[in-house]
Design a protein around this motif. Structure first.
Motif, PDB file in Angstrom:
ATOM      1  N   ASP A  11       0.827  -1.213   0.000  1.00 55.28           N
ATOM      2  CA  ASP A  11       0.000   0.000   0.000  1.00 55.28           C
ATOM      3  C   ASP A  11       0.857   1.258   0.000  1.00 55.28           C
ATOM      4  N   GLY A  12       1.910   1.260   0.792  1.00 54.49           N
ATOM      5  CA  GLY A  12       2.807   2.416   0.846  1.00 54.49           C
ATOM      6  C   GLY A  12       3.485   2.670  -0.489  1.00 54.49           C
ATOM      7  N   LEU A  13       3.907   1.601  -1.152  1.00 55.65           N
ATOM      8  CA  LEU A  13       4.556   1.749  -2.451  1.00 55.65           C
ATOM      9  C   LEU A  13       3.566   2.208  -3.510  1.00 55.65           C
ATOM     10  N   ILE A  14       2.357   1.688  -3.474  1.00 55.44           N
ATOM     11  CA  ILE A  14       1.326   2.122  -4.426  1.00 55.44           C
ATOM     12  C   ILE A  14       1.067   3.622  -4.273  1.00 55.44           C
ATOM     13  N   ILE A  15       0.920   4.067  -3.051  1.00 55.72           N
ATOM     14  CA  ILE A  15       0.662   5.491  -2.793  1.00 55.72           C
ATOM     15  C   ILE A  15       1.827   6.347  -3.290  1.00 55.72           C
ATOM     16  N   SER A  16       3.050   5.893  -3.043  1.00 57.78           N
ATOM     17  CA  SER A  16       4.230   6.640  -3.487  1.00 57.78           C
ATOM     18  C   SER A  16       4.290   6.742  -5.001  1.00 57.78           C
ATOM     19  N   LEU A  17       4.053   5.629  -5.688  1.00 59.44           N
ATOM     20  CA  LEU A  17       4.102   5.635  -7.151  1.00 59.44           C
ATOM     21  C   LEU A  17       2.981   6.478  -7.746  1.00 59.44           C
ATOM     22  N   GLN A  18       1.802   6.426  -7.143  1.00 59.95           N
ATOM     23  CA  GLN A  18       0.694   7.249  -7.635  1.00 59.95           C
ATOM     24  C   GLN A  18       0.993   8.730  -7.444  1.00 59.95           C
ATOM     25  N   THR A  19       1.620   9.078  -6.346  1.00 60.18           N
ATOM     26  CA  THR A  19       1.990  10.466  -6.080  1.00 60.18           C
ATOM     27  C   THR A  19       2.984  10.957  -7.112  1.00 60.18           C
ATOM     28  N   ILE A  20       3.981  10.127  -7.427  1.00 59.12           N
ATOM     29  CA  ILE A  20       4.979  10.499  -8.438  1.00 59.12           C
ATOM     30  C   ILE A  20       4.299  10.684  -9.792  1.00 59.12           C
ATOM     31  N   ALA A  21       3.429   9.758 -10.152  1.00 56.89           N
ATOM     32  CA  ALA A  21       2.762   9.826 -11.458  1.00 56.89           C
ATOM     33  C   ALA A  21       1.892  11.069 -11.585  1.00 56.89           C
ATOM     34  N   GLN A  24       4.248  14.766 -11.297  1.00 53.39           N
ATOM     35  CA  GLN A  24       5.284  15.069 -12.283  1.00 53.39           C
ATOM     36  C   GLN A  24       4.657  15.237 -13.660  1.00 53.39           C
ATOM     37  N   CYS A  25       4.404  16.457 -14.046  1.00 52.20           N
ATOM     38  CA  CYS A  25       3.759  16.707 -15.334  1.00 52.20           C
ATOM     39  C   CYS A  25       4.733  16.528 -16.499  1.00 52.20           C
ATOM     40  N   SER A  26       6.022  16.490 -16.212  1.00 55.23           N
ATOM     41  CA  SER A  26       7.012  16.386 -17.284  1.00 55.23           C
ATOM     42  C   SER A  26       7.391  14.940 -17.614  1.00 55.23           C
ATOM     43  N   LEU A  27       6.647  13.963 -17.114  1.00 58.50           N
ATOM     44  CA  LEU A  27       6.958  12.573 -17.401  1.00 58.50           C
ATOM     45  C   LEU A  27       6.584  12.227 -18.835  1.00 58.50           C
ATOM     46  N   SER A  28       7.423  11.413 -19.448  1.00 56.91           N
ATOM     47  CA  SER A  28       7.104  10.953 -20.801  1.00 56.91           C
ATOM     48  C   SER A  28       6.004   9.897 -20.714  1.00 56.91           C
ATOM     49  N   GLU A  29       5.443   9.579 -21.860  1.00 58.70           N
ATOM     50  CA  GLU A  29       4.387   8.566 -21.900  1.00 58.70           C
ATOM     51  C   GLU A  29       4.928   7.208 -21.457  1.00 58.70           C
ATOM     52  N   ASP A  30       6.180   6.919 -21.835  1.00 56.01           N
ATOM     53  CA  ASP A  30       6.800   5.660 -21.430  1.00 56.01           C
ATOM     54  C   ASP A  30       6.964   5.581 -19.904  1.00 56.01           C
ATOM     55  N   ASP A  31       7.373   6.699 -19.306  1.00 53.40           N
ATOM     56  CA  ASP A  31       7.530   6.732 -17.846  1.00 53.40           C
ATOM     57  C   ASP A  31       6.200   6.515 -17.140  1.00 53.40           C
ATOM     58  N   VAL A  32       5.164   7.151 -17.639  1.00 55.22           N
ATOM     59  CA  VAL A  32       3.832   6.989 -17.046  1.00 55.22           C
ATOM     60  C   VAL A  32       3.373   5.541 -17.186  1.00 55.22           C
ATOM     61  N   ASN A  33       3.640   4.940 -18.351  1.00 59.27           N
ATOM     62  CA  ASN A  33       3.262   3.538 -18.568  1.00 59.27           C
ATOM     63  C   ASN A  33       4.008   2.607 -17.624  1.00 59.27           C
ATOM     64  N   LEU A  34       5.296   2.863 -17.397  1.00 61.34           N
ATOM     65  CA  LEU A  34       6.072   2.041 -16.461  1.00 61.34           C
ATOM     66  C   LEU A  34       5.499   2.138 -15.049  1.00 61.34           C
ATOM     67  N   LEU A  35       5.178   3.353 -14.633  1.00 62.97           N
ATOM     68  CA  LEU A  35       4.600   3.542 -13.303  1.00 62.97           C
ATOM     69  C   LEU A  35       3.237   2.859 -13.194  1.00 62.97           C
ATOM     70  N   ASN A  36       2.416   3.006 -14.219  1.00 68.25           N
ATOM     71  CA  ASN A  36       1.092   2.383 -14.197  1.00 68.25           C
ATOM     72  C   ASN A  36       1.190   0.860 -14.206  1.00 68.25           C
ATOM     73  N   ASP A  37       2.162   0.314 -14.934  1.00 69.02           N
ATOM     74  CA  ASP A  37       2.368  -1.139 -14.937  1.00 69.02           C
ATOM     75  C   ASP A  37       2.788  -1.621 -13.551  1.00 69.02           C
ATOM     76  N   ALA A  38       3.683  -0.875 -12.906  1.00 65.68           N
ATOM     77  CA  ALA A  38       4.130  -1.250 -11.567  1.00 65.68           C
ATOM     78  C   ALA A  38       2.970  -1.184 -10.575  1.00 65.68           C
ATOM     79  N   ILE A  39       2.149  -0.157 -10.678  1.00 61.43           N
ATOM     80  CA  ILE A  39       0.991  -0.017  -9.786  1.00 61.43           C
ATOM     81  C   ILE A  39       0.003  -1.156 -10.013  1.00 61.43           C
ATOM     82  N   ALA A  40      -0.231  -1.505 -11.272  1.00 60.31           N
ATOM     83  CA  ALA A  40      -1.153  -2.601 -11.588  1.00 60.31           C
ATOM     84  C   ALA A  40      -0.640  -3.930 -11.028  1.00 60.31           C
TER      85      ALA A  40
END
Length: 72
Positions: A11-21, A24-40
């Motif tokens: 739960d703590g890691l999910i919250i941290s990754l969601q906060t980063i996603a 950070q408005c300057s994330l590339s689409e690939d970065d957002v996809n990596l974060l979303n895959d990790a959260i999933a």
């Protein structure tokens, strides 16, 4: 490690990754996809029951790999 402790860590890691996603408005689409895959994967891992430590470590290593790709 107890199931309760695992769930708290996940739960703590999910919250941290969601906060980063979200923050950070300057994330590339690939970065957002990596974060979303990790959260999933973390959400799926959260629902699995009866995992041995070895299976848990294998699942976590996949998630760590996604996070590492994001950071590099």
């Amino acid at each position: 490690m107890s199931r309760l402790k695992r769930l708290q860590n996940i739960d703590g890691l999910i919250i941290s990754l969601q906060t980063i996603a979200k923050s950070q408005c300057s994330l590339s689409e690939d970065d957002v996809n990596l974060l979303n895959d990790a959260i999933a994967k973390l959400n799926r891992l959260r629902t699995k029951k009866g995992l041995t430590d070895k299976h848990y470590q294998m699942e976590i290593s996949d998630i760590v790999e996604l996070i590492t790709k994001f950071l590099i």
